[in-house]
Scaffold this motif. Structure first.
Motif, PDB file in Angstrom:
ATOM      1  N   GLY A  16     -25.441 -77.123  61.234  1.00  0.00           N
ATOM      2  CA  GLY A  16     -25.435 -76.473  62.451  1.00  0.00           C
ATOM      3  C   GLY A  16     -26.863 -75.512  62.639  1.00  0.00           C
ATOM      4  N   SER A  17     -27.901 -75.631  61.483  1.00  0.00           N
ATOM      5  CA  SER A  17     -28.918 -75.043  61.644  1.00  0.00           C
ATOM      6  C   SER A  17     -30.000 -75.476  60.316  1.00  0.00           C
ATOM      7  N   GLY A  18     -31.106 -74.916  60.427  1.00  0.00           N
ATOM      8  CA  GLY A  18     -32.177 -75.045  59.596  1.00  0.00           C
ATOM      9  C   GLY A  18     -32.235 -76.355  58.778  1.00  0.00           C
ATOM     10  N   ILE A  19     -32.159 -76.220  57.385  1.00  0.00           N
ATOM     11  CA  ILE A  19     -32.171 -77.486  56.768  1.00  0.00           C
ATOM     12  C   ILE A  19     -31.051 -78.637  56.974  1.00  0.00           C
ATOM     13  N   GLY A  20     -30.055 -78.100  57.207  1.00  0.00           N
ATOM     14  CA  GLY A  20     -28.936 -78.977  57.509  1.00  0.00           C
ATOM     15  C   GLY A  20     -28.951 -79.752  58.525  1.00  0.00           C
ATOM     16  N   VAL A  37     -20.712 -80.658  59.395  1.00  0.00           N
ATOM     17  CA  VAL A  37     -19.694 -79.784  58.996  1.00  0.00           C
ATOM     18  C   VAL A  37     -20.513 -78.558  59.173  1.00  0.00           C
ATOM     19  N   ASP A  38     -19.651 -77.431  59.910  1.00  0.00           N
ATOM     20  CA  ASP A  38     -20.265 -76.012  59.695  1.00  0.00           C
ATOM     21  C   ASP A  38     -19.198 -75.038  60.477  1.00  0.00           C
ATOM     22  N   TYR A  39     -19.311 -73.827  59.723  1.00  0.00           N
ATOM     23  CA  TYR A  39     -18.200 -72.710  60.329  1.00  0.00           C
ATOM     24  C   TYR A  39     -18.614 -72.017  61.700  1.00  0.00           C
ATOM     25  N   ASN A  89     -24.394 -81.400  50.541  1.00  0.00           N
ATOM     26  CA  ASN A  89     -23.885 -80.221  50.371  1.00  0.00           C
ATOM     27  C   ASN A  89     -24.541 -78.915  50.543  1.00  0.00           C
ATOM     28  N   ASN A  90     -24.829 -78.328  51.563  1.00  0.00           N
ATOM     29  CA  ASN A  90     -25.937 -77.457  51.752  1.00  0.00           C
ATOM     30  C   ASN A  90     -25.539 -76.123  52.455  1.00  0.00           C
ATOM     31  N   ALA A  91     -24.372 -76.111  53.023  1.00  0.00           N
ATOM     32  CA  ALA A  91     -24.022 -74.643  53.439  1.00  0.00           C
ATOM     33  C   ALA A  91     -24.266 -73.768  52.672  1.00  0.00           C
ATOM     34  N   ALA A 155     -26.534 -62.596  42.725  1.00  0.00           N
ATOM     35  CA  ALA A 155     -25.319 -63.430  42.922  1.00  0.00           C
ATOM     36  C   ALA A 155     -25.963 -64.766  43.622  1.00  0.00           C
ATOM     37  N   TYR A 156     -27.170 -64.702  44.226  1.00  0.00           N
ATOM     38  CA  TYR A 156     -27.575 -66.022  44.743  1.00  0.00           C
ATOM     39  C   TYR A 156     -28.078 -66.552  43.681  1.00  0.00           C
ATOM     40  N   THR A 157     -29.100 -66.024  42.766  1.00  0.00           N
ATOM     41  CA  THR A 157     -29.407 -66.632  41.391  1.00  0.00           C
ATOM     42  C   THR A 157     -28.576 -67.425  40.859  1.00  0.00           C
ATOM     43  N   TYR A 188     -39.609 -71.796  49.970  1.00  0.00           N
ATOM     44  CA  TYR A 188     -39.607 -70.844  51.029  1.00  0.00           C
ATOM     45  C   TYR A 188     -39.722 -71.834  52.230  1.00  0.00           C
ATOM     46  N   ILE A 189     -38.666 -71.899  53.212  1.00  0.00           N
ATOM     47  CA  ILE A 189     -38.650 -72.777  54.325  1.00  0.00           C
ATOM     48  C   ILE A 189     -38.411 -72.043  55.390  1.00  0.00           C
ATOM     49  N   HIS A 190     -39.108 -72.340  56.486  1.00  0.00           N
ATOM     50  CA  HIS A 190     -38.965 -71.710  57.795  1.00  0.00           C
ATOM     51  C   HIS A 190     -37.709 -72.155  58.466  1.00  0.00           C
ATOM     52  N   THR A 191     -36.631 -71.307  58.358  1.00  0.00           N
ATOM     53  CA  THR A 191     -35.350 -71.569  58.882  1.00  0.00           C
ATOM     54  C   THR A 191     -34.963 -70.106  59.458  1.00  0.00           C
ATOM     55  N   PRO A 192     -33.759 -70.082  60.210  1.00  0.00           N
ATOM     56  CA  PRO A 192     -33.239 -68.832  60.630  1.00  0.00           C
ATOM     57  C   PRO A 192     -32.818 -68.116  59.401  1.00  0.00           C
TER      58      PRO A 192
HETATM   59  N1  LIG Z   1     -34.634 -71.477  53.960  1.00  0.00           N
HETATM   60  C1  LIG Z   1     -34.776 -71.561  52.552  1.00  0.00           C
HETATM   61  O1  LIG Z   1     -36.200 -70.840  52.394  1.00  0.00           O
HETATM   62  C2  LIG Z   1     -34.195 -71.812  51.481  1.00  0.00           C
HETATM   63  C3  LIG Z   1     -34.723 -71.791  50.278  1.00  0.00           C
HETATM   64  C4  LIG Z   1     -33.851 -72.271  49.426  1.00  0.00           C
HETATM   65  C5  LIG Z   1     -32.485 -72.720  49.292  1.00  0.00           C
HETATM   66  N2  LIG Z   1     -32.050 -72.663  50.822  1.00  0.00           N
HETATM   67  C6  LIG Z   1     -30.737 -73.216  50.883  1.00  0.00           C
HETATM   68  O2  LIG Z   1     -30.685 -74.069  51.956  1.00  0.00           O
HETATM   69  C7  LIG Z   1     -29.128 -74.036  52.432  1.00  0.00           C
HETATM   70  C8  LIG Z   1     -29.554 -73.912  53.852  1.00  0.00           C
HETATM   71  O3  LIG Z   1     -30.316 -72.808  54.485  1.00  0.00           O
HETATM   72  P1  LIG Z   1     -30.944 -72.580  55.540  1.00  0.00           P
HETATM   73  O4  LIG Z   1     -32.279 -71.874  55.573  1.00  0.00           O
HETATM   74  O5  LIG Z   1     -31.143 -73.828  56.481  1.00  0.00           O
HETATM   75  O6  LIG Z   1     -30.039 -71.509  56.453  1.00  0.00           O
HETATM   76  P2  LIG Z   1     -29.500 -71.243  57.826  1.00  0.00           P
HETATM   77  O7  LIG Z   1     -28.924 -70.159  57.839  1.00  0.00           O
HETATM   78  O8  LIG Z   1     -30.635 -71.697  58.736  1.00  0.00           O
HETATM   79  O9  LIG Z   1     -28.459 -72.513  58.059  1.00  0.00           O
HETATM   80  C9  LIG Z   1     -27.160 -72.481  56.925  1.00  0.00           C
HETATM   81  C10 LIG Z   1     -26.104 -73.178  57.764  1.00  0.00           C
HETATM   82  O10 LIG Z   1     -24.784 -72.987  56.940  1.00  0.00           O
HETATM   83  C11 LIG Z   1     -23.867 -72.467  57.646  1.00  0.00           C
HETATM   84  N3  LIG Z   1     -22.870 -72.100  56.844  1.00  0.00           N
HETATM   85  C12 LIG Z   1     -22.897 -70.981  55.873  1.00  0.00           C
HETATM   86  N4  LIG Z   1     -21.919 -70.565  55.466  1.00  0.00           N
HETATM   87  C13 LIG Z   1     -21.050 -71.600  55.608  1.00  0.00           C
HETATM   88  C14 LIG Z   1     -19.665 -71.781  55.284  1.00  0.00           C
HETATM   89  N5  LIG Z   1     -18.860 -71.004  54.483  1.00  0.00           N
HETATM   90  N6  LIG Z   1     -19.049 -73.093  55.668  1.00  0.00           N
HETATM   91  C15 LIG Z   1     -19.669 -73.695  56.495  1.00  0.00           C
HETATM   92  N7  LIG Z   1     -21.013 -73.616  57.116  1.00  0.00           N
HETATM   93  C16 LIG Z   1     -21.403 -72.534  56.587  1.00  0.00           C
HETATM   94  C17 LIG Z   1     -24.189 -71.545  58.618  1.00  0.00           C
HETATM   95  O11 LIG Z   1     -23.637 -71.403  59.589  1.00  0.00           O
HETATM   96  C18 LIG Z   1     -25.705 -72.216  59.056  1.00  0.00           C
HETATM   97  O12 LIG Z   1     -25.294 -73.323  60.113  1.00  0.00           O
HETATM   98  C19 LIG Z   1     -28.624 -72.826  51.931  1.00  0.00           C
HETATM   99  O13 LIG Z   1     -27.865 -73.434  50.752  1.00  0.00           O
HETATM  100  C20 LIG Z   1     -29.662 -72.060  51.365  1.00  0.00           C
HETATM  101  O14 LIG Z   1     -29.291 -71.205  50.479  1.00  0.00           O
HETATM  102  C21 LIG Z   1     -32.843 -72.408  51.700  1.00  0.00           C
END
Ligand SMILES: NC(=O)c1ccc[n+]([C@@H]2O[C@H](COP(=O)([O-])OP(=O)(O)OC[C@H]3O[C@@H](n4cnc5c(N)ncnc54)[C@H](O)[C@@H]3O)[C@@H](O)[C@H]2O)c1
Length: 253
Positions: A16-20, A37-39, A89-91, A155-157, A188-192
């Motif tokens: 529902g957002s960003g990379i997914g 799939v998103d919550y 598997n990206n959430a 935790a994240y690491t 570092y990716i430009h996402t929410p």
């Molecule tokens: N943006 C970055 O710079 C970056 C860098 C490295 C890794 N990541 C990883 O990439 C993935 C996507 O991140 P993004 O930047 O697109 O973030 P984002 O916040 O834009 O998107 C994440 C999406 O995951 C959904 N989500 C979160 N928890 C959930 C759950 N329990 N069940 C279902 N959906 C859930 C959110 O609703 C959101 O739509 C994440 O795993 C993040 O850790 C991001």
């Protein structure tokens, strides 16, 4: 690439957002039917509407940290489309920022539950379906913090290193069963998520583009999507068990 996933079914968590979202759209462009799939229903439905302009998709509301919810989403995908060929598997969540207490137990449990256990559970139900059809391709989202560490982000690491280890163990487990399992490690990716945790135009954002990401800019979600599509495609038929940095040179330093 174009049409590399024609006739396949792909599932994307966090679609529902960003990379997914970018990856769901890239899967659709390549000809796959896409289960998002998103919550958060708003984001999931927005992605679905975008997909419908170029292909076929469905949205399933599920929290990946809840076994019954993600199991149902995977099963419904197979009920509707007849198979599951690719899964991303990206959430994930950023959790508390690096300036917060790294020993915060609530943050630890929440980040591990979603970013690591969520991947474990998603894979469990995806593999079950893929084995029935003799194979598939899974890509998990780790991070540069699955390869190197950052002070404060305990935790994240730990979760993202866990995803890297889980990816390798599952790749070995299913190497002779037709299922390839890989991970992408975005920089570092430009996402929410980055807008929330770093703040665009902030001192931290400038530090990232000046010093941490040698390419000198934030990445685009579409640049991660291209790597995921390739890893899921037949072009990557010999590739399994890798943790692929897509990070503008971050981890080369
Ligand atoms: N943006 C970055 O710079 C970056 C860098 C490295 C890794 N990541 C990883 O990439 C993935 C996507 O991140 P993004 O930047 O697109 O973030 P984002 O916040 O834009 O998107 C994440 C999406 O995951 C959904 N989500 C979160 N928890 C959930 C759950 N329990 N069940 C279902 N959906 C859930 C959110 O609703 C959101 O739509 C994440 O795993 C993040 O850790 C991001």
């Amino acid at each position: 690439m174009s049409g590399s996933l024609e006739g396949k079914t792909a599932l994307v968590t966090g679609g529902g957002s960003g990379i997914g979202r970018a990856t769901a759209l890239a899967f659709a462009r390549e000809g796959a039917r896409v289960a998002i799939v998103d919550y958060v229903p708003e984001g999931g439905n927005q992605t679905l509407n975008m997909i419908k302009e170029i292909g076929d998709g469905r949205f399933f509301k599920a929290d990946v940290s809840k076994p019954e919810e993600i199991r149902r989403a995977v099963e419904q995908t197979v009920d509707i489309y007849g198979a599951l060929d690719c899964a991303f598997n990206n959430a994930g969540i950023e959790g508390a920022g690096v300036r917060n207490d790294p020993w915060d137990q609530e943050n630890w449990h929440r980040v591990i539950a979603i970013n690591l256990t969520g991947v474990f559970l998603s894979m469990q139900y995806e593999v079950e379906q893929m084995l029935k059809r003799g194979g598939g391709a899974i890509v998990n989202t780790s991070s540069i913090l699955g390869l190197v560490a950052m002070p404060g982000a305990f935790a994240y690491t730990a979760a993202k290193h866990g995803v890297a280890g889980l990816t390798k163990a599952a790749a070995l487990q299913y190497a002779q069963k037709g299922i390839r399992v890989n991970a992408v490690c975005p920089g570092y990716i430009h996402t929410p998520m980055v807008e929330r945790s770093v703040g665009l135009g902030s001192e931290m954002a400038q530090h990232i583009t000046k010093h941490l990401q040698p390419i000198g800019r934030l990445g685009k979600p579409e640049e991660i999507a291209e790597a995921v599509v390739w890893l899921c495609s037949p072009a990557a038929s010999l590739v399994t068990g890798i943790t692929m940095p897509v990070d503008g040179g971050c981890t080369a330093q």
